[in-house]
Design a protein around this motif. Structure first.
Motif, mmCIF file in Angstrom:
data_model
loop_
_atom_site.group_PDB
_atom_site.id
_atom_site.type_symbol
_atom_site.label_atom_id
_atom_site.label_comp_id
_atom_site.label_asym_id
_atom_site.label_seq_id
_atom_site.Cartn_x
_atom_site.Cartn_y
_atom_site.Cartn_z
ATOM 1 N N ILE A 17 36.573 -10.705 -19.083
ATOM 2 C CA ILE A 17 37.818 -11.155 -19.729
ATOM 3 C C ILE A 17 38.804 -9.989 -19.848
ATOM 4 C CG2 ILE A 17 38.831 -12.087 -21.854
ATOM 5 C CD1 ILE A 17 37.207 -14.146 -20.271
ATOM 6 N N GLY A 18 38.335 -8.840 -20.310
ATOM 7 C CA GLY A 18 39.216 -7.672 -20.437
ATOM 8 C C GLY A 18 39.797 -7.244 -19.102
ATOM 9 N N LEU A 21 42.387 -9.711 -18.059
ATOM 10 C CA LEU A 21 43.609 -9.478 -18.844
ATOM 11 C C LEU A 21 44.418 -8.335 -18.250
ATOM 12 C CD1 LEU A 21 42.406 -9.839 -22.545
ATOM 13 C CD2 LEU A 21 44.068 -11.279 -21.355
ATOM 14 N N SER A 25 48.157 -8.817 -16.824
ATOM 15 C CA SER A 25 49.201 -8.235 -17.665
ATOM 16 C C SER A 25 50.144 -7.393 -16.805
ATOM 17 C CB SER A 25 48.609 -7.400 -18.798
ATOM 18 O OG SER A 25 47.924 -6.287 -18.306
ATOM 19 N N VAL A 75 35.633 -6.798 -24.389
ATOM 20 C CA VAL A 75 36.971 -7.134 -23.880
ATOM 21 C C VAL A 75 37.818 -5.866 -23.871
ATOM 22 C CG1 VAL A 75 39.104 -8.418 -24.353
ATOM 23 C CG2 VAL A 75 36.896 -9.575 -24.547
ATOM 24 N N TYR A 79 39.347 -3.914 -20.520
ATOM 25 C CA TYR A 79 40.787 -3.691 -20.398
ATOM 26 C C TYR A 79 41.123 -2.207 -20.322
ATOM 27 C CZ TYR A 79 45.791 -4.227 -21.177
ATOM 28 O OH TYR A 79 47.156 -4.199 -21.032
#
Length: 180
Positions: A17-18, A21, A25, A75, A79
């Motif tokens: 998920i991270g 993202l 982004s 997460v 990221y």
């Protein structure tokens, strides 16, 4: 083993998920977040012992091997990854773990799982410049082997000071870029 597999799956899901993202982004969003994450990682490093001590005292307030905390930390790791080790150690202390060798082993294993999934996401997303990545891998490995004896020879306070100076300097540079 069952518990380790469960923790690895949670870590991998959070890392996925991270990483996703980060993929979706914008550069502007990442540029905005990075100085804060660098500063937080530097502070987490500097106050790591106090964070672990505080976490150990609060360990009854957190479910041992809780999925939510590990997922959120993962997460973050997917990221950004900066300061992930100290954040994981603090989480383990919150879980009530106290054997630093077990904590470090679990941290290393979960960090590997998280990093592997993140690299796969970034590679599939076309974000890896392999010739640069391979150079970084070789340089990091050589630096680790060369730096370990040096780190053992220097006083702990000197090492902590160098890391703090680098961390705060990097944070300041990224804040300057954000403002300027």
């Amino acid at each position: 083993r069952k518990q380790l597999v469960r923790l690895s799956v949670i870590t991998s899901a959070g890392g996925l998920i991270g990483s996703l993202l980060l993929l979706i982004s914008s550069n502007k969003a990442f540029s905005f977040v990075v100085p804060f994450l660098l500063l937080a990682a530097t502070l987490a490093f500097l106050f790591g012992d106090k964070i672990r001590s505080w976490a150990a005292n609060k360990s009854r307030a957190v479910t041992p091997f809780g999925a939510v905390g590990l997922f959120l930390v993962s997460v973050y790791g997917g990221y950004f990854n900066g300061g992930l080790g100290i954040v994981l150690l603090a989480l383990f202390a919150l879980w009530g773990m106290s054997n630093i060798h077990e904590m470090n082993g679990l941290k290393n294993g979960l960090s590997f799982a998280l990093s592997a999934i993140s690299v796969a996401v970034f590679a599939i997303g076309g974000l890896v410049e392999w010739y640069l990545a391979l150079g970084m891998m070789v340089a990091s490995t050589l630096g680790g082997y060369a730096g370990a004896p040096l780190a053992r020879a220097l006083p702990k306070s000197t090492i902590r000071s160098i890391i703090a100076i680098v961390g705060f300097t990097m944070s300041a540079v990224f804040f300057w870029r954000l403002i300027g």
